[in-house]
Design a protein around this motif. Structure first.
Motif, mmCIF file in Angstrom:
data_model
loop_
_atom_site.group_PDB
_atom_site.id
_atom_site.type_symbol
_atom_site.label_atom_id
_atom_site.label_comp_id
_atom_site.label_asym_id
_atom_site.label_seq_id
_atom_site.Cartn_x
_atom_site.Cartn_y
_atom_site.Cartn_z
ATOM 1 N N ILE A 1 1.250 6.902 -6.732
ATOM 2 C CA ILE A 1 0.109 7.774 -7.041
ATOM 3 C C ILE A 1 0.535 9.234 -6.912
ATOM 4 C CG2 ILE A 1 -2.145 8.560 -6.209
ATOM 5 C CD1 ILE A 1 -2.715 5.616 -5.471
ATOM 6 N N ASP B 1 0.849 4.131 -2.848
ATOM 7 C CA ASP B 1 0.519 5.524 -2.505
ATOM 8 C C ASP B 1 1.615 6.473 -2.989
ATOM 9 O OD1 ASP B 1 -1.877 4.867 -1.362
ATOM 10 O OD2 ASP B 1 -1.118 4.834 0.701
ATOM 11 N N ARG C 1 0.825 -1.210 0.000
ATOM 12 C CA ARG C 1 0.000 0.000 0.000
ATOM 13 C C ARG C 1 0.858 1.259 0.000
ATOM 14 N NH1 ARG C 1 -4.373 1.066 -2.106
ATOM 15 N NH2 ARG C 1 -3.157 2.790 -2.865
ATOM 16 N N THR C 2 1.980 1.193 0.765
ATOM 17 C CA THR C 2 2.858 2.354 0.857
ATOM 18 C C THR C 2 3.469 2.698 -0.495
ATOM 19 O OG1 THR C 2 3.392 1.919 3.166
ATOM 20 C CG2 THR C 2 4.933 3.287 1.943
ATOM 21 N N GLN D 1 -5.967 12.726 -7.646
ATOM 22 C CA GLN D 1 -5.625 11.389 -7.137
ATOM 23 C C GLN D 1 -6.400 10.324 -7.913
ATOM 24 O OE1 GLN D 1 -6.529 10.780 -2.991
ATOM 25 N NE2 GLN D 1 -5.475 8.808 -2.902
#
Length: 257
Positions: A199, A196, A192-193, A210
């Motif tokens: 993104i 992110d 997930r990190t 986003q």
């Protein structure tokens, strides 16, 4: 005259105490289970007369031998998994004791199972369920090269033994489940990190929202048949200077420019 502490030291350890010592002395969960299988084979078969022993665990609809007294014990357990039937699977799934007095006279699971296990020089099988109270399903599997090995006192000893150590195995399985969950959670958070971060990079590169950045990455993943995490990792590494720089754009953006 023996002092109280000397009396205690001279008394033989109970089965539960011995299992606790196994837990404390084992390097990890796998080591404990293999030691437990070897200990179980000796305890149930009786002094000076070991049997082969495997411990079957059913979890998430999958069966596996999680502890074995020898490679032969693991191999004969796995015969059942290949055939999707056999005494240890029945014992674990239905939580009832299953006894095969003589494989030469056994036909409950068809000829393939009995013949395959007998080809290892074995004649009798006893599978006794553990009661793990919802953690998973498990059974203790005992094999002998003698027919009717687990009649009478031996079967009774096996039942009593599994009752005694079910709590210890339950705790060990729970610890393993939590360890697996923690490992999976850590991998998820790491994934997930990096996603992110990717993104954020796409938002900066394209000066987009986003939502648009997420769409750009997912399109790149889908079009290239590459996992989203791998796309994100590649982008983060390229910006960090450890790989060639990659710039992701929305479809049609370059033509519009």
């Amino acid at each position: 005259m023996l002092l109280p502490e000397e009396i205690l030291e001279s008394e033989p350890l109970s089965t539960v105490d011995q299992i606790q010592n196994l837990i404390l002395d084992s390097a990890d969960f796998e080591d404990f289970l293999n030691e437990l299988a070897r200990f179980s084979a000796h305890q149930v078969a009786g002094a000076g007369d070991d049997a082969l022993c495997g411990i079957t665990l059913l979890r998430d609809r999958k069966a596996a031998t999680i502890g074995w007294s020898s490679d032969s014990a693991r191999e004969v357990d796995e015969i059942q998994y290949r055939l999707s039937q056999g005494p240890c699977l029945t014992a674990a799934q239905e939580e009832r004791e299953v006894y095969v007095p003589d494989l030469f006279d056994e036909d409950r699971w068809g000829p393939d199972y009995a013949n395959a296990v007998a080809s290892h020089g074995l004649r009798s099988v006893l599978s006794v369920p553990f009661h793990l109270q919802g953690e998973a399903q498990a059974a203790l599997n005992l094999y002998s090269d003698a027919p009717h090995k687990f009649d009478g006192d031996v079967a009774a000893r096996a039942r009593g033994y599994t009752r005694q150590i079910s709590q210890a195995l339950r705790l060990a399985v729970r610890f393993s489940l939590h360890t697996d969950s923690a490992t999976n959670l850590r991998a998820t958070l790491e994934s997930r990190t990096v996603i992110d971060m990717a993104i954020g990079i796409v938002m900066a590169q394209n000066r987009c929202s986003q939502e648009a950045a997420v769409r750009i990455l997912t399109d790149a993943s889908s079009n290239g048949n590459v996992k989203l995490r791998d796309i994100a990792t590649s982008l983060v590494q390229s910006v960090g200077g450890t790989a060639s720089r990659t710039h992701f754009e929305e479809p049609g953006q370059r033509e519009a420019g």
